[in-house]
Design an enzyme around this catalytic site. Structure first.
Site, PDB file in Angstrom:
ATOM      1  N   HIS A 157       0.896  -1.205   0.060  1.00 49.87           N
ATOM      2  CA  HIS A 157      -0.102   0.180  -0.184  1.00 49.87           C
ATOM      3  C   HIS A 157       0.786   1.542   0.371  1.00 49.87           C
ATOM      4  CE1 HIS A 157      -3.805   1.918   0.588  1.00 49.87           C
ATOM      5  NE2 HIS A 157      -2.971   3.129   1.530  1.00 49.87           N
TER       6      HIS A 157
ATOM      7  N   GLU B 110       8.142   0.535  -3.093  1.00 44.42           N
ATOM      8  CA  GLU B 110       7.750   0.017  -3.246  1.00 44.42           C
ATOM      9  C   GLU B 110       8.535  -1.361  -4.208  1.00 44.42           C
ATOM     10  OE1 GLU B 110       4.322   0.436  -5.073  1.00 44.42           O
ATOM     11  OE2 GLU B 110       4.176   2.266  -3.908  1.00 44.42           O
TER      12      GLU B 110
HETATM   13  C1  GRF Z   1       1.230   1.007  -6.211  1.00 45.39           C
HETATM   14  O1  GRF Z   1       1.216   2.087  -5.699  1.00 45.39           O
HETATM   15  C2  GRF Z   1       0.792   0.129  -4.606  1.00 45.39           C
HETATM   16  O2  GRF Z   1       1.404   0.382  -3.806  1.00 45.39           O
HETATM   17  C3  GRF Z   1      -1.134   0.330  -4.897  1.00 45.39           C
HETATM   18  O3  GRF Z   1      -0.933  -0.270  -6.555  1.00 45.39           O
HETATM   19  C4  GRF Z   1      -0.214   0.290  -7.221  1.00 45.39           C
HETATM   20  C5  GRF Z   1       0.047  -0.268  -7.928  1.00 45.39           C
HETATM   21  O4  GRF Z   1       1.046  -0.160  -9.016  1.00 45.39           O
HETATM   22  N1  GRF Z   1      -1.968  -1.239  -4.138  1.00 45.39           N
HETATM   23  P1  GRF Z   1       1.646  -1.360  -9.827  1.00 45.39           P
HETATM   24  O5  GRF Z   1       0.584  -2.054 -10.634  1.00 45.39           O
HETATM   25  O6  GRF Z   1       2.089  -2.159  -8.944  1.00 45.39           O
HETATM   26  O7  GRF Z   1       2.598  -0.668 -11.056  1.00 45.39           O
END
Ligand code: GRF
Length: 217
Positions: free
Chosen positions: A111, A176
């Protein structure tokens, strides 16, 4: 040791899926992605999975009358692929308490906020509007309540003057992509584990440094 079998559930772009694919390409990484499921037939992430030669399945929520039927189809695919862990990566469906409890300890999500702040949607706008000076992302176990399960790991970034949602999202996304594979590894290796409703690390996991915004001194 046999590699843990992972399913990644997506709905869109799949950049976190890509980060997990890239991590799994390292022979020393303890996981392999056995299955990618998308609830959206046109998710860009499906292409990433295809390029990596990973089995893809579309389980479109629109094909099912109830959430339970949708999840039964998910479970069928997950069990057929014999997955050990499920990583939600931009998966835009809320899962039921039953699904969360069936996969307790083996179902994780990323998240783009420092939970428990800014759960839910429109996270980056709300982060900027709130005036906080540090933002970030969280990998956590999925529980019955959305974005509320035990936290496995977090990464922080500064909120910069002039940030808009896109700029902040891009800064967080870089982290992330580092955090998700790192947390999954800790989990598989047993270095992060559930204990009394929170996640504890074993003695080998220690953080260093700090992030101050504004910079001090
Ligand atoms: C990411 O920012 C994640 O944290 C959120 O949704 C987004 C997904 O991005 N849950 P991706 O599809 O992984 O590029």
């Amino acid at each position: 040791m046999a590699k843990a079998r992972i399913a990644v559930l997506i709905s869109g772009r799949g950049s976190n899926l890509q980060a997990l694919i890239d991590a799994c390409a390292d022979p020393d990484y303890p996981a392999e992605i056995s299955l990618v499921i998308s609830n959206r037939p046109k998710a860009q992430g499906l292409e990433r999975a295809g390029n990596a030669g990973i089995t893809r399945e579309i389980v479109n929520h629109k094909d099912f009358q109830t959430r339970e039927d949708f999840e039964a189809a998910l479970n069928h695919a997950l069990k057929t692929a014999k997955v050990d862990f499920i990583c939600l990566a931009g998966f835009m469906r809320v899962l039921t308490a039953t699904f969360a409890s069936d996969w307790r300890g083996r179902l994780i999500n990323i998240h783009p906020s420092l939970l428990p702040s800014f759960e839910g949607l429109h996270v980056h706008e709300r982060t900027i509007d709130s005036g906080v000076k540090l933002a970030g992302c969280t990998v956590h176990f999925v529980s019955a309540d959305v974005d509320a399960g035990p936290i496995i790991g977090q990464a922080a970034v500064p909120v910069q003057p002039g940030d808009d949602a896109d700029k902040l999202a891009a800064r967080i996304l870089v982290e992330e992509h580092r955090l998700y594979p790192a947390c999954l590894r800790l989990l598989i290796e047993g270095k992060a584990r559930l204990h009394g409703g929170i996640v504890i690390y074993d003695g080998t996991v220690t953080a260093s440094g700090s992030l101050i915004n504004p910079p001090a001194g």
